[in-house]
Design an enzyme around this catalytic site. Structure first.
Site, PDB file in Angstrom:
ATOM      1  N   TYR A   1      -6.709 -12.899   3.685  1.00 22.68           N
ATOM      2  CA  TYR A   1      -8.014 -12.460   4.216  1.00 22.68           C
ATOM      3  C   TYR A   1      -9.052 -12.243   3.125  1.00 22.68           C
ATOM      4  CZ  TYR A   1      -6.397  -7.663   3.151  1.00 22.68           C
ATOM      5  OH  TYR A   1      -5.917  -6.546   2.524  1.00 22.68           O
ATOM      6  N   GLU A   2      -8.602 -12.162   1.869  1.00 22.48           N
ATOM      7  CA  GLU A   2      -9.567 -12.027   0.772  1.00 22.48           C
ATOM      8  C   GLU A   2     -10.256 -13.361   0.484  1.00 22.48           C
ATOM      9  OE1 GLU A   2      -7.821  -9.046  -2.412  1.00 22.48           O
ATOM     10  OE2 GLU A   2      -6.225 -10.192  -1.490  1.00 22.48           O
TER      11      GLU A   2
ATOM     12  N   ALA B   1       2.468  -2.121   4.173  1.00 20.54           N
ATOM     13  CA  ALA B   1       2.074  -1.160   5.206  1.00 20.54           C
ATOM     14  C   ALA B   1       1.952  -1.950   6.501  1.00 20.54           C
ATOM     15  CB  ALA B   1       0.743  -0.529   4.853  1.00 20.54           C
TER      16      ALA B   1
ATOM     17  N   MET C   1      -0.521  -7.774   7.546  1.00 17.15           N
ATOM     18  CA  MET C   1      -1.336  -8.884   7.044  1.00 17.15           C
ATOM     19  C   MET C   1      -0.794  -9.493   5.757  1.00 17.15           C
ATOM     20  SD  MET C   1      -5.030  -7.069   7.613  1.00 17.15           S
ATOM     21  CE  MET C   1      -5.342  -6.014   9.047  1.00 17.15           C
ATOM     22  N   SER C   2       0.486  -9.322   5.492  1.00 20.32           N
ATOM     23  CA  SER C   2       1.037  -9.847   4.220  1.00 20.32           C
ATOM     24  C   SER C   2       2.487 -10.263   4.439  1.00 20.32           C
ATOM     25  CB  SER C   2       0.960  -8.766   3.134  1.00 20.32           C
ATOM     26  OG  SER C   2       1.827  -7.697   3.446  1.00 20.32           O
TER      27      SER C   2
ATOM     28  N   HIS D   1      -8.709   2.387   8.037  1.00 18.26           N
ATOM     29  CA  HIS D   1      -8.042   1.939   6.805  1.00 18.26           C
ATOM     30  C   HIS D   1      -7.674   3.116   5.902  1.00 18.26           C
ATOM     31  CE1 HIS D   1      -6.855  -0.637   3.564  1.00 18.26           C
ATOM     32  NE2 HIS D   1      -7.806  -0.184   2.763  1.00 18.26           N
TER      33      HIS D   1
ATOM     34  N   HIS E   1      -4.138 -11.313  -0.738  1.00 16.14           N
ATOM     35  CA  HIS E   1      -4.033 -11.532   0.710  1.00 16.14           C
ATOM     36  C   HIS E   1      -4.876 -12.745   1.098  1.00 16.14           C
ATOM     37  CE1 HIS E   1      -3.230  -7.182   0.193  1.00 16.14           C
ATOM     38  NE2 HIS E   1      -2.408  -7.319   1.226  1.00 16.14           N
TER      39      HIS E   1
ATOM     40  N   ASN F   1       0.702   3.524  10.790  1.00 14.01           N
ATOM     41  CA  ASN F   1      -0.092   3.874  11.986  1.00 14.01           C
ATOM     42  C   ASN F   1       0.558   3.194  13.181  1.00 14.01           C
ATOM     43  OD1 ASN F   1      -1.260   1.381  10.475  1.00 14.01           O
ATOM     44  ND2 ASN F   1      -1.895   1.083  12.601  1.00 14.01           N
TER      45      ASN F   1
ATOM     46  N   HIS G   1      -4.698  -0.900  -6.037  1.00 14.17           N
ATOM     47  CA  HIS G   1      -3.567  -1.311  -6.851  1.00 14.17           C
ATOM     48  C   HIS G   1      -4.011  -1.643  -8.263  1.00 14.17           C
ATOM     49  CE1 HIS G   1      -0.245  -1.520  -4.068  1.00 14.17           C
ATOM     50  NE2 HIS G   1      -1.089  -1.963  -3.159  1.00 14.17           N
TER      51      HIS G   1
ATOM     52  N   SER H   1       0.840  -1.197   0.000  1.00 16.47           N
ATOM     53  CA  SER H   1       0.000   0.000   0.000  1.00 16.47           C
ATOM     54  C   SER H   1       0.877   1.249   0.000  1.00 16.47           C
ATOM     55  CB  SER H   1      -0.871   0.031   1.261  1.00 16.47           C
ATOM     56  OG  SER H   1      -1.533  -1.188   1.395  1.00 16.47           O
TER      57      SER H   1
HETATM   58  N1  HPA Z   1      -2.246  -4.020  11.753  1.00 18.39           N
HETATM   59  C1  HPA Z   1      -2.214  -4.916  10.743  1.00 18.39           C
HETATM   60  N2  HPA Z   1      -1.949  -4.589   9.493  1.00 18.39           N
HETATM   61  C2  HPA Z   1      -1.707  -3.300   9.223  1.00 18.39           C
HETATM   62  C3  HPA Z   1      -1.720  -2.305  10.217  1.00 18.39           C
HETATM   63  C4  HPA Z   1      -2.010  -2.697  11.550  1.00 18.39           C
HETATM   64  O1  HPA Z   1      -2.035  -1.872  12.488  1.00 18.39           O
HETATM   65  N3  HPA Z   1      -1.422  -1.135   9.592  1.00 18.39           N
HETATM   66  C5  HPA Z   1      -1.229  -1.403   8.276  1.00 18.39           C
HETATM   67  N4  HPA Z   1      -1.401  -2.722   8.041  1.00 18.39           N
END
Ligand code: HPA
Length: 277
Positions: free
Chosen positions: A85-86, A113, A211-212, A247, A83, A235, A61, A30
């Site tokens: 989770y998809e 990210a 998550m990746s 998000h 991902h 973050n 993307h 991201s």
């Molecule tokens: N947690 C999980 N995945 C993420 C986060 C997070 O805080 N920020 C960006 N991807």
């Protein structure tokens, strides 16, 4: 030939015909979308034209491979990733990595990210991944081993290559960009973590959560690729500060950090001694 191998070969054939071969692969996380604009003589293929690639587009993307040249080196960029989770199997999530291996990629740069767990990090920082912790309970190599790619029990002692790390650190320092070092922790998502989970991650030695990247790293190491991983800390992770994680904020910060990350990767490629590795 195992059914999975047939799928990978068919996908690789399509990408090779469209894009040619490459030695360096880059997966754009991201905020990094657009890095492919640095490629000279770009040739591309959309994921939906590649047999066996899941159809769902990856939000934010372009969902394509673009190959070209940067600093006289052949680079294959994956803009968008799948991902877990998809709902895709981890085999499908990691097919693109095996496709890259078949096209000659032996050095893989993974970006993402991530949420900052280490309280010395701030949103907008970059973290070079020195190791990972897999908290997902899953592994992309589960099932019959694909012996053509690698061994049943691959070693992960050096999941992230030390020489690549030292080049990235040097290039970041040259450009005056702060590059933290830290441990990336993989969660399935798509819900963000709870504050209690983040306290657990910290006590386990994790510096960032995301998550990746870990499934891709495992498959890349299984194929014998060298891996460099860099996280944009978009973050602070849940509970580190008293604010919910949104998000949209993650994406916006990813885009902001993208410029620094682009500079490090471009400089890394320029100074990367392809022949000596
Ligand atoms: N947690 C999980 N995945 C993420 C986060 C997070 O805080 N920020 C960006 N991807």
């Amino acid at each position: 030939m195992p059914r999975k191998m047939k799928k990978i070969y068919a996908a690789a054939e399509a990408v090779r015909t469209a894009c040619g071969s490459a030695q360096i692969g880059i997966v754009l996380g991201s905020g990094l979308a657009g890095f492919e604009k640095a490629l000279e003589d770009p040739r591309e293929i959309n994921f939906d034209e590649i047999p066996g690639f899941p159809k769902s587009a990856v939000a934010g993307h372009a969902a394509k491979f673009i190959a070209g040249t940067i600093h006289d080196k052949r680079v294959l960029v994956m803009s968008g990733r799948y991902h877990h989770y998809e709902g895709h199997s981890l085999f499908k999530v990691t097919i693109p990595i095996r496709v890259m291996a078949l096209l000659g990629v032996n050095t893989l740069i993974l970006t993402n990210a991530a949420g900052g767990v280490n309280t010395s990090f701030s949103p907008g920082d970059l973290m070079m991944i020195t190791d990972y912790i897999n908290l997902s309970g899953h592994n992309p190599l589960r099932g019959r081993n694909l012996d053509e790619f690698g061994p049943r029990f691959p070693d992960m002692t050096n999941a992230f290559d030390k020489q690549l790390q030292s080049i990235a650190l040097q290039r970041a320092a040259y450009h005056n960009i702060k590059l933290h070092r830290g441990v990336y922790t993989w969660w399935n998502g798509p819900s963000y973590e709870t504050p209690a989970e983040i306290r657990m991650v910290r006590s386990l030695g994790g510096d960032a959560v995301g998550m990746s990247t870990v499934p891709e790293t495992i498959v890349a190491r299984h194929c014998g690729m060298r891996v460099l991983g860099i996280s944009s800390i978009t973050n602070m992770a849940a509970g580190v500060i008293d604010a919910p994680i949104k998000h949209d904020d993650v994406l916006a910060m990813g885009a902001q950090v993208g410029e620094k990350l682009r500079l490090i990767i471009d400089s890394f490629i320029e100074y990367f001694p392809l022949q000596e590795l």
